[in-house]
Design a protein around this motif. Structure first.
Motif, short mmCIF file in Angstrom:
data_model
loop_
_atom_site.label_atom_id
_atom_site.label_comp_id
_atom_site.label_asym_id
_atom_site.label_seq_id
_atom_site.Cartn_x
_atom_site.Cartn_y
_atom_site.Cartn_z
N LYS A 1 0.73 -1.16 0.05
CA LYS A 1 -0.11 -0.11 -0.22
C LYS A 1 1.08 1.22 -0.18
CE LYS A 1 -3.89 -1.93 2.38
NZ LYS A 1 -4.71 -1.98 3.76
N ASP A 2 1.90 1.28 0.91
CA ASP A 2 2.77 2.27 0.92
C ASP A 2 3.54 2.71 -0.51
OD1 ASP A 2 2.05 2.98 3.54
OD2 ASP A 2 4.08 1.85 4.25
N LEU B 1 1.13 4.20 -2.75
CA LEU B 1 0.91 5.89 -2.35
C LEU B 1 2.03 6.59 -3.02
CD1 LEU B 1 -0.26 5.95 1.26
CD2 LEU B 1 -1.51 6.62 -0.51
N LYS B 2 3.42 5.97 -2.82
CA LYS B 2 4.58 6.54 -3.47
C LYS B 2 4.33 6.77 -5.00
CE LYS B 2 7.58 4.99 0.10
NZ LYS B 2 8.44 3.94 0.53
N SER C 1 0.39 10.40 -3.60
CA SER C 1 -0.54 10.80 -2.64
C SER C 1 0.06 10.72 -1.21
CB SER C 1 -1.71 9.63 -2.69
OG SER C 1 -2.81 10.16 -1.87
N THR C 2 -0.68 11.68 -0.40
CA THR C 2 -0.41 11.79 0.99
C THR C 2 -1.76 11.15 1.68
OG1 THR C 2 -1.24 14.17 1.11
CG2 THR C 2 1.15 13.70 0.69
N LYS D 1 -4.25 8.57 3.52
CA LYS D 1 -3.86 7.58 4.47
C LYS D 1 -4.95 6.32 4.09
CE LYS D 1 -2.70 10.26 8.18
NZ LYS D 1 -2.77 10.64 9.74
N PHE D 2 -4.40 5.17 4.13
CA PHE D 2 -5.25 3.63 3.87
C PHE D 2 -6.31 3.69 4.82
CE2 PHE D 2 -1.88 2.97 1.16
CZ PHE D 2 -2.53 2.54 0.26
N LEU E 1 -8.56 3.02 -0.09
CA LEU E 1 -7.95 4.03 -0.89
C LEU E 1 -8.77 4.99 -1.83
CD1 LEU E 1 -5.37 6.25 -0.86
CD2 LEU E 1 -4.76 4.45 -3.01
N THR F 1 -8.56 8.26 -4.27
CA THR F 1 -7.63 9.14 -4.68
C THR F 1 -8.06 9.68 -5.97
OG1 THR F 1 -5.26 9.67 -5.40
CG2 THR F 1 -6.25 7.38 -5.88
#
Length: 293
Positions: free
Chosen positions: A165-166, A169-170, A174-175, A177-178, A188, A190
Protein backbone atom coordinates in the motif's frame (compact mmCIF):
# COMPACT_ATOMS: atom_id res chain seq x y z
CA UNK A 1 -19.38 -3.07 -23.01
CA UNK A 2 -22.94 -4.33 -22.49
CA UNK A 3 -23.54 -7.25 -20.17
CA UNK A 4 -26.49 -9.59 -20.61
CA UNK A 5 -27.82 -10.37 -17.16
CA UNK A 6 -30.85 -11.63 -15.27
CA UNK A 7 -33.85 -9.80 -13.80
CA UNK A 8 -33.07 -7.32 -11.03
CA UNK A 9 -36.69 -7.65 -9.82
CA UNK A 10 -36.37 -11.37 -9.06
CA UNK A 11 -36.58 -11.13 -5.25
CA UNK A 12 -37.90 -8.58 -2.74
CA UNK A 13 -34.59 -7.18 -1.49
CA UNK A 14 -33.34 -6.73 -5.03
CA UNK A 15 -36.46 -4.74 -5.83
CA UNK A 16 -35.68 -2.45 -2.91
CA UNK A 17 -31.99 -2.13 -3.82
CA UNK A 18 -32.90 -1.38 -7.43
CA UNK A 19 -35.35 1.33 -6.33
CA UNK A 20 -32.70 2.91 -4.12
CA UNK A 21 -30.19 2.93 -7.01
CA UNK A 22 -32.69 4.64 -9.34
CA UNK A 23 -34.06 7.19 -6.88
CA UNK A 24 -30.90 8.04 -4.97
CA UNK A 25 -29.56 10.72 -7.28
CA UNK A 26 -32.71 12.78 -7.93
CA UNK A 27 -34.95 14.51 -5.40
CA UNK A 28 -37.40 15.39 -8.19
CA UNK A 29 -37.67 11.74 -9.16
CA UNK A 30 -38.37 10.81 -5.54
CA UNK A 31 -41.08 13.47 -5.34
CA UNK A 32 -42.93 12.03 -8.33
CA UNK A 33 -42.44 8.47 -7.10
CA UNK A 34 -43.93 9.42 -3.72
CA UNK A 35 -46.86 11.19 -5.37
CA UNK A 36 -47.66 8.11 -7.45
CA UNK A 37 -47.33 5.74 -4.49
CA UNK A 38 -49.45 7.64 -1.97
CA UNK A 39 -53.21 7.47 -1.85
CA UNK A 40 -55.52 4.80 -3.22
CA UNK A 41 -55.04 2.09 -5.80
CA UNK A 42 -56.21 4.13 -8.78
CA UNK A 43 -53.55 5.39 -11.23
CA UNK A 44 -52.62 9.07 -10.97
CA UNK A 45 -53.01 11.11 -14.13
CA UNK A 46 -50.37 13.58 -15.23
CA UNK A 47 -52.75 16.43 -14.30
CA UNK A 48 -53.20 15.02 -10.80
CA UNK A 49 -49.44 14.63 -10.36
CA UNK A 50 -48.89 18.20 -11.55
CA UNK A 51 -51.23 19.38 -8.79
CA UNK A 52 -49.63 17.19 -6.12
CA UNK A 53 -46.02 18.07 -6.95
CA UNK A 54 -46.23 21.55 -8.47
CA UNK A 55 -44.22 20.37 -11.47
CA UNK A 56 -44.97 21.03 -15.12
CA UNK A 57 -46.57 18.53 -17.48
CA UNK A 58 -43.32 18.05 -19.37
CA UNK A 59 -41.41 17.34 -16.16
CA UNK A 60 -44.04 14.86 -14.95
CA UNK A 61 -43.97 13.01 -18.27
CA UNK A 62 -40.17 12.88 -18.25
CA UNK A 63 -39.85 11.70 -14.65
CA UNK A 64 -42.87 9.39 -14.81
CA UNK A 65 -41.50 7.81 -17.97
CA UNK A 66 -38.15 7.25 -16.31
CA UNK A 67 -39.81 5.59 -13.30
CA UNK A 68 -41.83 3.35 -15.62
CA UNK A 69 -38.76 2.45 -17.68
CA UNK A 70 -36.99 1.40 -14.47
CA UNK A 71 -40.04 -0.67 -13.42
CA UNK A 72 -40.75 1.32 -10.26
CA UNK A 73 -44.27 2.29 -11.42
CA UNK A 74 -46.62 1.22 -14.20
CA UNK A 75 -47.49 3.52 -17.09
CA UNK A 76 -51.12 3.39 -18.22
CA UNK A 77 -54.02 5.53 -19.49
CA UNK A 78 -56.99 7.10 -17.72
CA UNK A 79 -59.32 8.19 -20.47
CA UNK A 80 -57.13 9.95 -22.99
CA UNK A 81 -54.55 11.04 -20.46
CA UNK A 82 -51.28 9.37 -19.52
CA UNK A 83 -51.29 8.04 -15.97
CA UNK A 84 -49.02 6.12 -13.63
CA UNK A 85 -50.01 3.33 -11.24
CA UNK A 86 -47.95 2.40 -8.21
CA UNK A 87 -46.14 -0.89 -7.85
CA UNK A 88 -47.88 -2.32 -4.79
CA UNK A 89 -44.79 -3.94 -3.31
CA UNK A 90 -42.50 -0.93 -3.77
CA UNK A 91 -45.19 1.42 -2.52
CA UNK A 92 -45.44 -0.64 0.67
CA UNK A 93 -41.65 -0.39 1.10
CA UNK A 94 -41.41 3.34 0.37
CA UNK A 95 -40.33 4.25 3.91
CA UNK A 96 -37.59 1.60 3.85
CA UNK A 97 -36.40 2.84 0.47
CA UNK A 98 -36.05 6.38 1.80
CA UNK A 99 -34.16 5.15 4.87
CA UNK A 100 -31.67 3.28 2.70
CA UNK A 101 -31.18 6.31 0.44
CA UNK A 102 -30.28 8.37 3.52
CA UNK A 103 -28.02 5.71 5.03
CA UNK A 104 -25.72 3.88 2.55
CA UNK A 105 -24.32 1.77 5.40
CA UNK A 106 -27.71 0.16 5.89
CA UNK A 107 -27.93 -0.45 2.15
CA UNK A 108 -24.54 -2.20 2.26
CA UNK A 109 -25.97 -4.65 4.81
CA UNK A 110 -29.07 -5.47 2.74
CA UNK A 111 -28.70 -9.10 1.55
CA UNK A 112 -29.61 -9.71 -2.09
CA UNK A 113 -28.70 -12.44 -4.54
CA UNK A 114 -26.10 -10.08 -6.03
CA UNK A 115 -24.82 -9.09 -2.58
CA UNK A 116 -25.22 -12.15 -0.36
CA UNK A 117 -23.68 -12.33 3.08
CA UNK A 118 -20.58 -14.46 2.72
CA UNK A 119 -21.72 -17.15 0.26
CA UNK A 120 -19.71 -16.05 -2.76
CA UNK A 121 -22.70 -15.01 -4.87
CA UNK A 122 -22.53 -12.93 -8.00
CA UNK A 123 -24.40 -9.81 -9.02
CA UNK A 124 -26.89 -10.28 -11.85
CA UNK A 125 -28.57 -7.06 -12.96
CA UNK A 126 -30.82 -5.91 -15.77
CA UNK A 127 -32.48 -2.55 -16.25
CA UNK A 128 -34.72 -2.66 -19.34
CA UNK A 129 -33.97 0.15 -21.76
CA UNK A 130 -30.90 1.31 -19.83
CA UNK A 131 -27.49 1.66 -21.47
CA UNK A 132 -24.82 -0.09 -19.45
CA UNK A 133 -21.36 1.36 -20.08
CA UNK A 134 -18.49 -0.39 -18.34
CA UNK A 135 -14.90 -1.01 -19.39
CA UNK A 136 -12.10 -3.11 -17.99
CA UNK A 137 -8.76 -1.34 -17.56
CA UNK A 138 -5.41 -2.98 -16.81
CA UNK A 139 -2.68 -1.99 -14.40
CA UNK A 140 -0.42 -0.83 -17.26
CA UNK A 141 -3.09 1.63 -18.41
CA UNK A 142 -2.26 4.05 -15.57
CA UNK A 143 0.44 6.61 -16.22
CA UNK A 144 2.27 6.23 -12.90
CA UNK A 145 2.48 2.43 -13.44
CA UNK A 146 3.78 2.68 -17.03
CA UNK A 147 7.05 0.81 -16.40
CA UNK A 148 5.08 -2.39 -15.87
CA UNK A 149 4.62 -2.60 -19.65
CA UNK A 150 8.23 -3.78 -19.91
CA UNK A 151 7.83 -6.44 -17.25
CA UNK A 152 7.09 -10.04 -18.17
CA UNK A 153 5.31 -12.33 -15.70
CA UNK A 154 7.74 -12.82 -12.85
CA UNK A 155 7.97 -13.72 -9.20
CA UNK A 156 8.65 -11.09 -6.58
CA UNK A 157 9.73 -11.14 -2.95
CA UNK A 158 6.83 -11.36 -0.55
CA UNK A 159 6.07 -8.00 1.00
CA UNK A 160 3.49 -7.05 3.57
CA UNK A 161 0.15 -5.51 2.71
CA UNK A 162 1.31 -2.29 4.37
CA UNK A 163 4.49 -2.20 2.26
CA UNK A 164 2.48 -2.72 -0.91
CA UNK A 165 0.00 0.00 0.00
CA UNK A 166 2.80 2.43 0.87
CA UNK A 167 4.43 1.68 -2.47
CA UNK A 168 1.21 2.47 -4.31
CA UNK A 169 0.93 5.76 -2.42
CA UNK A 170 4.48 6.70 -3.44
CA UNK A 171 3.80 5.89 -7.10
CA UNK A 172 0.57 7.89 -7.10
CA UNK A 173 2.17 10.79 -5.27
CA UNK A 174 -0.59 10.74 -2.69
CA UNK A 175 -0.39 11.84 0.93
CA UNK A 176 -3.68 10.10 1.74
CA UNK A 177 -4.05 7.47 4.41
CA UNK A 178 -5.29 3.93 4.05
CA UNK A 179 -8.39 2.79 5.90
CA UNK A 180 -7.76 -0.49 7.66
CA UNK A 181 -11.06 -1.22 9.37
CA UNK A 182 -14.05 -3.02 7.93
CA UNK A 183 -16.50 -0.12 8.24
CA UNK A 184 -14.82 2.00 5.58
CA UNK A 185 -16.17 1.74 2.02
CA UNK A 186 -12.69 1.45 0.47
CA UNK A 187 -8.99 1.16 1.33
CA UNK A 188 -7.92 4.17 -0.71
CA UNK A 189 -9.73 6.93 -2.53
CA UNK A 190 -7.63 9.20 -4.73
CA UNK A 191 -7.88 11.64 -7.62
CA UNK A 192 -4.13 11.73 -8.23
CA UNK A 193 -3.69 8.60 -10.34
CA UNK A 194 -3.73 9.48 -14.03
CA UNK A 195 -5.24 7.55 -16.91
CA UNK A 196 -4.20 8.74 -20.38
CA UNK A 197 -2.87 11.97 -18.93
CA UNK A 198 -6.02 12.82 -16.99
CA UNK A 199 -6.57 12.54 -13.26
CA UNK A 200 -9.39 10.18 -12.39
CA UNK A 201 -11.37 9.57 -9.22
CA UNK A 202 -10.44 6.04 -8.15
CA UNK A 203 -11.33 3.72 -5.28
CA UNK A 204 -9.12 0.75 -4.30
CA UNK A 205 -9.77 -2.44 -2.37
CA UNK A 206 -6.59 -4.30 -1.34
CA UNK A 207 -6.23 -7.86 -0.01
CA UNK A 208 -2.82 -8.73 1.32
CA UNK A 209 -0.90 -11.94 2.14
CA UNK A 210 -3.03 -12.43 5.25
CA UNK A 211 -5.71 -13.85 2.94
CA UNK A 212 -4.87 -17.28 1.52
CA UNK A 213 -5.89 -19.10 -1.66
CA UNK A 214 -8.00 -17.92 -4.57
CA UNK A 215 -9.88 -14.73 -3.77
CA UNK A 216 -13.66 -15.19 -3.58
CA UNK A 217 -16.38 -12.71 -2.56
CA UNK A 218 -16.75 -14.22 0.91
CA UNK A 219 -13.10 -13.34 1.64
CA UNK A 220 -13.75 -9.68 0.84
CA UNK A 221 -14.77 -8.02 4.08
CA UNK A 222 -16.11 -9.39 7.36
CA UNK A 223 -19.57 -9.81 5.82
CA UNK A 224 -18.44 -10.55 2.27
CA UNK A 225 -19.60 -7.08 1.24
CA UNK A 226 -16.34 -5.27 0.51
CA UNK A 227 -17.03 -4.97 -3.22
CA UNK A 228 -20.46 -3.51 -2.61
CA UNK A 229 -18.99 -0.98 -0.17
CA UNK A 230 -16.20 -0.18 -2.65
CA UNK A 231 -18.77 0.91 -5.22
CA UNK A 232 -20.33 3.40 -2.80
CA UNK A 233 -17.35 5.69 -3.43
CA UNK A 234 -17.84 8.67 -5.81
CA UNK A 235 -15.35 7.23 -8.30
CA UNK A 236 -15.22 6.41 -12.00
CA UNK A 237 -12.52 3.73 -11.72
CA UNK A 238 -12.70 0.89 -9.17
CA UNK A 239 -9.71 -1.37 -8.46
CA UNK A 240 -9.48 -4.74 -6.69
CA UNK A 241 -5.94 -5.94 -5.91
CA UNK A 242 -4.81 -9.29 -4.48
CA UNK A 243 -1.43 -11.03 -4.17
CA UNK A 244 -2.70 -14.33 -5.66
CA UNK A 245 -5.36 -15.62 -8.08
CA UNK A 246 -8.67 -13.76 -8.22
CA UNK A 247 -11.72 -15.94 -8.77
CA UNK A 248 -14.16 -15.44 -11.62
CA UNK A 249 -16.97 -14.78 -9.14
CA UNK A 250 -15.14 -11.70 -7.87
CA UNK A 251 -14.68 -10.36 -11.40
CA UNK A 252 -18.34 -10.95 -12.21
CA UNK A 253 -19.42 -9.20 -9.02
CA UNK A 254 -17.22 -6.21 -9.83
CA UNK A 255 -18.70 -6.06 -13.34
CA UNK A 256 -22.22 -6.17 -11.97
CA UNK A 257 -21.74 -3.37 -9.46
CA UNK A 258 -20.02 -1.33 -12.18
CA UNK A 259 -23.14 -1.89 -14.28
CA UNK A 260 -25.38 -0.65 -11.46
CA UNK A 261 -23.31 2.50 -11.02
CA UNK A 262 -23.28 3.08 -14.77
CA UNK A 263 -27.09 2.93 -14.95
CA UNK A 264 -27.58 5.08 -11.87
CA UNK A 265 -25.06 7.75 -12.91
CA UNK A 266 -25.62 7.60 -16.66
CA UNK A 267 -21.92 7.34 -17.53
CA UNK A 268 -19.14 4.85 -18.18
CA UNK A 269 -17.67 3.12 -15.14
CA UNK A 270 -14.24 1.51 -15.35
CA UNK A 271 -12.82 -1.31 -13.28
CA UNK A 272 -9.39 -2.90 -12.91
CA UNK A 273 -8.43 -6.31 -11.51
CA UNK A 274 -4.83 -6.59 -10.26
CA UNK A 275 -4.11 -10.25 -9.51
CA UNK A 276 -0.94 -11.87 -8.16
CA UNK A 277 0.91 -11.82 -11.50
CA UNK A 278 0.24 -8.12 -12.03
CA UNK A 279 1.09 -7.39 -8.40
CA UNK A 280 4.49 -9.06 -8.85
CA UNK A 281 5.12 -7.20 -12.09
CA UNK A 282 4.32 -3.90 -10.42
CA UNK A 283 6.63 -4.59 -7.48
CA UNK A 284 9.52 -5.56 -9.74
CA UNK A 285 8.95 -2.58 -12.04
CA UNK A 286 9.27 -0.21 -9.05
CA UNK A 287 11.40 -2.04 -6.44
CA UNK A 288 12.53 1.15 -4.68
CA UNK A 289 8.98 2.36 -4.04
CA UNK A 290 8.04 -1.03 -2.61
CA UNK A 291 11.01 -1.08 -0.24
CA UNK A 292 13.24 -3.60 -2.06
CA UNK A 293 16.18 -1.23 -2.61
Amino acid sequence: MVISVNDVRSNPNEQIAHAVAVLKGSERLRDVFDAICTGGKKPKTVSQLMTKTGKSRVVILQLGGRLADQQLVHKTKVGNETAYAKDRYLASKRAAIHRLIKDPRKLAKLPTKYSPRGNGGVVRVVVPGAKIQIKELHVEDFDQFAKIKKMKPTSAPKISERAFKDGVLKLIGSTGKFQDWGGEPNDLYTTKLRHKGQRRAMAFAFKGPGTKGELTPKKLGKNGDQIQRLFLAPAEIFVVQYHDAIGQSVVEQVQAFASLNSVREGKRINYCIIDGDDTNRLIMAYPKQFGLK
